[in-house]
Design a protein around this motif. Structure first.
Motif, PDB file in Angstrom:
ATOM      1  N   ALA A  41      26.073   6.871  48.978  1.00  0.00           N
ATOM      2  CA  ALA A  41      25.183   7.376  47.877  1.00  0.00           C
ATOM      3  C   ALA A  41      24.580   6.310  46.856  1.00  0.00           C
ATOM      4  O   ALA A  41      23.675   6.140  46.603  1.00  0.00           O
ATOM      5  CB  ALA A  41      26.122   8.364  47.089  1.00  0.00           C
ATOM      6  N   GLY A  42      25.668   5.424  46.520  1.00  0.00           N
ATOM      7  CA  GLY A  42      25.258   4.385  45.628  1.00  0.00           C
ATOM      8  C   GLY A  42      24.338   3.628  46.363  1.00  0.00           C
ATOM      9  O   GLY A  42      23.173   3.039  45.714  1.00  0.00           O
ATOM     10  N   TRP A  88      23.767   2.359  40.011  1.00  0.00           N
ATOM     11  CA  TRP A  88      23.822   2.902  41.689  1.00  0.00           C
ATOM     12  C   TRP A  88      24.767   1.773  42.413  1.00  0.00           C
ATOM     13  O   TRP A  88      25.592   2.200  43.393  1.00  0.00           O
ATOM     14  CB  TRP A  88      22.530   2.978  42.567  1.00  0.00           C
ATOM     15  CG  TRP A  88      21.725   4.326  42.238  1.00  0.00           C
ATOM     16  CD1 TRP A  88      20.624   4.208  41.159  1.00  0.00           C
ATOM     17  CD2 TRP A  88      22.244   5.689  42.393  1.00  0.00           C
ATOM     18  NE1 TRP A  88      20.214   5.644  41.196  1.00  0.00           N
ATOM     19  CE2 TRP A  88      21.048   6.477  41.638  1.00  0.00           C
ATOM     20  CE3 TRP A  88      23.071   6.152  43.035  1.00  0.00           C
ATOM     21  CZ2 TRP A  88      21.261   7.832  41.880  1.00  0.00           C
ATOM     22  CZ3 TRP A  88      23.199   7.741  42.830  1.00  0.00           C
ATOM     23  CH2 TRP A  88      22.015   8.415  42.416  1.00  0.00           C
ATOM     24  N   LEU A 127      28.305   2.248  41.318  1.00  0.00           N
ATOM     25  CA  LEU A 127      28.871   3.346  41.859  1.00  0.00           C
ATOM     26  C   LEU A 127      29.185   2.904  43.355  1.00  0.00           C
ATOM     27  O   LEU A 127      30.490   3.194  43.570  1.00  0.00           O
ATOM     28  CB  LEU A 127      27.869   4.549  42.285  1.00  0.00           C
ATOM     29  CG  LEU A 127      28.177   5.798  42.771  1.00  0.00           C
ATOM     30  CD1 LEU A 127      29.494   6.536  41.997  1.00  0.00           C
ATOM     31  CD2 LEU A 127      27.034   6.648  43.222  1.00  0.00           C
ATOM     32  N   TYR A 177      34.446  11.032  39.154  1.00  0.00           N
ATOM     33  CA  TYR A 177      33.054  10.624  40.135  1.00  0.00           C
ATOM     34  C   TYR A 177      32.140  12.085  39.709  1.00  0.00           C
ATOM     35  O   TYR A 177      31.097  12.157  39.289  1.00  0.00           O
ATOM     36  CB  TYR A 177      33.072  10.579  41.260  1.00  0.00           C
ATOM     37  CG  TYR A 177      33.305   9.230  41.940  1.00  0.00           C
ATOM     38  CD1 TYR A 177      32.713   8.257  41.289  1.00  0.00           C
ATOM     39  CD2 TYR A 177      34.521   9.046  42.847  1.00  0.00           C
ATOM     40  CE1 TYR A 177      32.813   6.866  42.033  1.00  0.00           C
ATOM     41  CE2 TYR A 177      34.933   7.463  43.277  1.00  0.00           C
ATOM     42  CZ  TYR A 177      33.860   6.682  42.896  1.00  0.00           C
ATOM     43  OH  TYR A 177      34.216   5.304  43.259  1.00  0.00           O
ATOM     44  N   TRP A 229      26.072  12.002  46.543  1.00  0.00           N
ATOM     45  CA  TRP A 229      27.260  11.623  45.514  1.00  0.00           C
ATOM     46  C   TRP A 229      27.901  13.119  45.181  1.00  0.00           C
ATOM     47  O   TRP A 229      29.219  13.113  45.228  1.00  0.00           O
ATOM     48  CB  TRP A 229      26.696  11.092  44.324  1.00  0.00           C
ATOM     49  CG  TRP A 229      27.491  10.853  43.273  1.00  0.00           C
ATOM     50  CD1 TRP A 229      28.931  11.103  43.169  1.00  0.00           C
ATOM     51  CD2 TRP A 229      27.105  10.287  42.012  1.00  0.00           C
ATOM     52  NE1 TRP A 229      29.260  10.656  41.710  1.00  0.00           N
ATOM     53  CE2 TRP A 229      28.148  10.083  41.066  1.00  0.00           C
ATOM     54  CE3 TRP A 229      25.847  10.200  41.372  1.00  0.00           C
ATOM     55  CZ2 TRP A 229      28.115  10.001  39.814  1.00  0.00           C
ATOM     56  CZ3 TRP A 229      25.805   9.558  40.064  1.00  0.00           C
ATOM     57  CH2 TRP A 229      26.972   9.419  39.461  1.00  0.00           C
ATOM     58  N   TRP A 245      28.684  12.216  37.525  1.00  0.00           N
ATOM     59  CA  TRP A 245      27.556  13.174  38.164  1.00  0.00           C
ATOM     60  C   TRP A 245      27.204  14.120  37.229  1.00  0.00           C
ATOM     61  O   TRP A 245      25.919  14.137  36.949  1.00  0.00           O
ATOM     62  CB  TRP A 245      27.868  13.665  39.460  1.00  0.00           C
ATOM     63  CG  TRP A 245      26.702  14.235  40.045  1.00  0.00           C
ATOM     64  CD1 TRP A 245      25.810  13.861  40.910  1.00  0.00           C
ATOM     65  CD2 TRP A 245      26.424  15.520  39.831  1.00  0.00           C
ATOM     66  NE1 TRP A 245      24.937  14.562  41.500  1.00  0.00           N
ATOM     67  CE2 TRP A 245      25.003  15.812  40.616  1.00  0.00           C
ATOM     68  CE3 TRP A 245      26.862  16.666  39.311  1.00  0.00           C
ATOM     69  CZ2 TRP A 245      24.531  16.903  40.747  1.00  0.00           C
ATOM     70  CZ3 TRP A 245      26.252  17.914  39.421  1.00  0.00           C
ATOM     71  CH2 TRP A 245      24.981  18.046  40.071  1.00  0.00           C
ATOM     72  N   ILE A 254      30.243   8.359  48.825  1.00  0.00           N
ATOM     73  CA  ILE A 254      29.940   8.242  47.673  1.00  0.00           C
ATOM     74  C   ILE A 254      29.295   6.568  47.605  1.00  0.00           C
ATOM     75  O   ILE A 254      28.251   6.259  46.874  1.00  0.00           O
ATOM     76  CB  ILE A 254      31.029   8.021  46.593  1.00  0.00           C
ATOM     77  CG1 ILE A 254      31.588   9.713  46.516  1.00  0.00           C
ATOM     78  CG2 ILE A 254      30.999   7.445  45.550  1.00  0.00           C
ATOM     79  CD1 ILE A 254      32.773   9.705  45.840  1.00  0.00           C
TER      80      ILE A 254
END
Length: 171
Positions: free
Chosen positions: A57-58, A15, A18, A153, A78, A157, A54
């Motif tokens: 999200a990480g 994470w 990311l 990305y 994400w 995912w 994104i």
């Protein structure tokens, strides 16, 4: 390999990786804007918002990767951010190639509850035109490269979530 991929969302470091890649993209965008004097158009700004999603999200996933609701929320953010970003980048490429007839504006249309261009104009204020190609590398303009990046990305995912679902189905 499936077990390795399926375990990634339960660990903090993926994470953070990311989030770091997204932060790198945001910093690169600012370098292009301020270091190379390239003006971001409204679609560029929206693509920055997708990258920020994104990044968030990480960070969200890194907070508590063992907690299912946090992990699922981060995975969903994400997916939505990368999917929206890919859609924007492809539309942007279409405008640059003359295949999409869309008028570009200097005004961002953020929701009233999150006027990012007002809160942080140095990052989210559009000043360029969508159809103008100000930079290209290996035959792709910046939105073309962003389409590739958003695609990567989404592929990451898909690999991670697909491995998790595959492992669940085996049990």
């Amino acid at each position: 390999m499936i077990d390795f991929l399926a375990e990634l969302p339960r660990q903090r470091w993926p994470w953070l990786l990311l989030a770091t890649t997204a932060l790198g993209l945001e910093l690169t965008a600012l370098y292009f804007q301020y270091g190379m004097a390239l003006d971001p158009c409204v679609l560029c700004v929206y693509e920055r918002v997708a990258v920020a999603g994104i990044l968030l999200a990480g960070l969200l996933g890194a907070v508590a990767p063992q907690v299912l609701v946090v992990r699922l929320s981060a995975l969903l953010l994400w997916l939505l951010s990368a999917g929206w970003g890919l859609s924007l980048a492809l539309e942007h490429v279409g405008i640059q190639w003359g295949e999409v007839d869309l008028r570009c504006t200097y005004l961002a249309d953020f929701p009233s509850w999150a006027p990012l261009d007002v809160w942080w104009p140095a990052v989210f204020q559009p000043t360029g035109l969508c159809g103008e190609v100000q930079w290209a590398f290996l035959g792709l303009s910046m939105p073309g490269w962003m389409a590739v990046i958003y695609g990567l990305y989404l592929l990451a995912w898909l690999l991670v979530t697909g491995a998790g679902l595959g492992r669940m189905a085996r049990r």
